[in-house]
Design an enzyme around this catalytic site. Structure first.
Site, mmCIF file in Angstrom:
data_model
loop_
_atom_site.group_PDB
_atom_site.id
_atom_site.type_symbol
_atom_site.label_atom_id
_atom_site.label_comp_id
_atom_site.label_asym_id
_atom_site.label_seq_id
_atom_site.Cartn_x
_atom_site.Cartn_y
_atom_site.Cartn_z
ATOM 1 C CG ASN A 109 -5.493 8.478 0.033
ATOM 2 O OD1 ASN A 109 -4.397 8.061 0.338
ATOM 3 N ND2 ASN A 109 -6.487 7.674 -0.286
ATOM 4 C CD GLU A 130 -2.028 2.302 1.107
ATOM 5 O OE1 GLU A 130 -2.843 3.045 0.544
ATOM 6 O OE2 GLU A 130 -1.063 2.735 1.770
ATOM 7 C CG ASP A 180 -3.977 5.572 -2.418
ATOM 8 O OD1 ASP A 180 -3.587 6.012 -1.324
ATOM 9 O OD2 ASP A 180 -4.698 4.561 -2.522
ATOM 10 C CG ASN A 181 -0.179 6.285 -0.456
ATOM 11 O OD1 ASN A 181 -0.950 6.901 0.276
ATOM 12 N ND2 ASN A 181 -0.029 4.982 -0.391
ATOM 13 C CG ASN A 228 -5.271 7.146 3.562
ATOM 14 O OD1 ASN A 228 -4.162 6.929 3.092
ATOM 15 N ND2 ASN A 228 -6.379 6.768 2.941
ATOM 16 C CG HIS A 266 -3.439 2.787 5.472
ATOM 17 N ND1 HIS A 266 -4.717 3.194 5.748
ATOM 18 C CD2 HIS A 266 -3.286 3.008 4.144
ATOM 19 C CE1 HIS A 266 -5.317 3.613 4.658
ATOM 20 N NE2 HIS A 266 -4.452 3.530 3.664
#
Length: 374
Positions: free
Chosen positions: A232, A58, A278-279, A176, A123
């Site tokens: 996020n 992730e 996302d990241n 997150n 995470h």
């Protein structure tokens, strides 16, 4: 008759705004779920699967000076059916030989009597060097979806991780990702408030933005941002003192200036990415890479079927800012329909190598054949 006529005069004016509101809602869902998207496969060079993280990758944290990266795997995120999946930490060495089918990420043993491995589902993560030691800060969701930040020191002789402490705080509502801005200090995102899958769905469909961003100073938290649409990924550019945050539901990324006391963020610009990113990862030149879900409804299906065959498209974006950070150019170094890598969450670049992480299905390594195209 007078009664039906009166009802007709009352109902017709009410139906017009109700119909318009319903059409607007349908359009919002059509756009939000990316039902109009088409993905075209392309790579920056040769790509290979990395052996090791079979339950996802992730988030990835690069230690540029060492040529290594830490990888989180086995996330539990609003998914009680995944509680039996073991959370793990992996180490990827960018210096290993790039032979076909030989790339590996090594699982790191975690030492510490107080550490509960059975309730570890990592995470997002970040790091800071404390007294010459690489210290990792890892977002954790336990089997009951309670949240904490687990702190580890890296022992390169093992190699292994030494569990130092577990940080818990009332402001860890649904953490997150996080970005270290000092020793035991970090900025973190809460991407919402719901603690169940159905609650999260209602939160998304309602359009009520309950995401927050906080600064944790080692003892207490200070709110920096409220009312965001699922903030996020977050990344901190220490050299230029910039903070970047991906707002996934609005398909955009924000660039901020961090105050000297770290108690506030000043918005510089907002960059539309047209993808649910996302990241985030900051490269040496200050540009940002993002791992994204270009077709969100496919991502939702895939994430809900981590142990099955469902896949979703993946995408890596590269955002290059102007000198004043007011504008940016965006390119797409990688895209795939999900057949090669499913549900991309991050893209980390070291030299001519790129690692693409996923929510729950593997880890991909790509060689970048021409750096000038990035």
């Amino acid at each position: 008759p007078p009664f039906p006529l009166q009802m007709h005069k009352l109902v017709v004016p009410l139906m017009i705004p109700a119909t318009l509101a319903f059409c607007a809602f349908l359009w919002h869902m059509y756009s939000t779920l990316d039902l109009h998207k088409t993905i075209y496969n392309h790579r920056p060079g040769v790509c290979r699967q990395v052996h090791g993280p079979t339950k996802g990758s992730e988030d990835i944290e690069l230690i540029r000076s060492e040529g290594i990266a830490f990888v989180t795997s086995g996330i539990l995120y609003l998914q009680p059916h995944r509680a039996g999946v073991e959370g793990k930490m992996f180490l990827y060495d960018f210096n290993q030989k790039l032979g076909k089918d030989q790339l590996k990420a090594k699982q790191l043993p975690i030492k510490g009597a107080s550490f509960d491995q059975n309730n570890f589902h990592p995470h997002g993560l970040t790091h800071w060097v404390v007294n010459g030691v690489i210290r990792l800060y890892v977002v954790n969701h336990d089997d009951e979806f309670k949240h904490s930040i687990e702190v580890f020191d890296y022992d390169p002789m093992g190699p292994a991780l030494i569990h130092k402490k577990s940080i818990k705080h009332g402001t860890f509502v649904r953490p997150n990702n996080l970005a270290a801005v000092g020793p035991d200090q970090f900025i973190f995102t809460n991407d919402g408030i719901a603690q169940t899958e159905w609650g999260n769905l209602i939160e998304i469909l309602s359009g009520i933005n309950r995401g927050t961003v906080y600064f944790y100073d080692g003892q207490k938290s200070q709110v920096l941002l409220r009312g965001m649409a699922a903030p996020n990924g977050i990344a901190y550019d220490q050299k230029n003192n910039k903070v970047f945050i991906a707002e996934i539901n609005y398909r955009r990324m924000h660039a901020y200036e961090l105050a000297k006391d770290k108690q506030s963020l000043k918005l510089i610009s907002t960059i539309d990415l047209y993808s649910a990113c996302d990241n985030l990862f900051v490269d040496t030149d200050g540009s940002v890479y993002a791992g994204c879900h270009p077709v969100l409804f496919e991502a939702v299906k895939s994430i809900g079927d981590c142990e099955g065959k469902a896949t979703s498209p993946s995408q890596a974006l590269h955002i290059k800012f102007s000198k004043d950070y007011k504008t940016a150019s965006v390119s797409e170094p990688y895209a795939n329909d999900g057949s090669e890598v499913s549900g991309s969450t991050t893209a980390v670049v070291h030299g001519n190598q790129m690692l693409i992480g996923t929510v729950c299905k593997g880890l991909l390594h790509c060689e970048i054949s021409d750096l000038s195209v990035l």
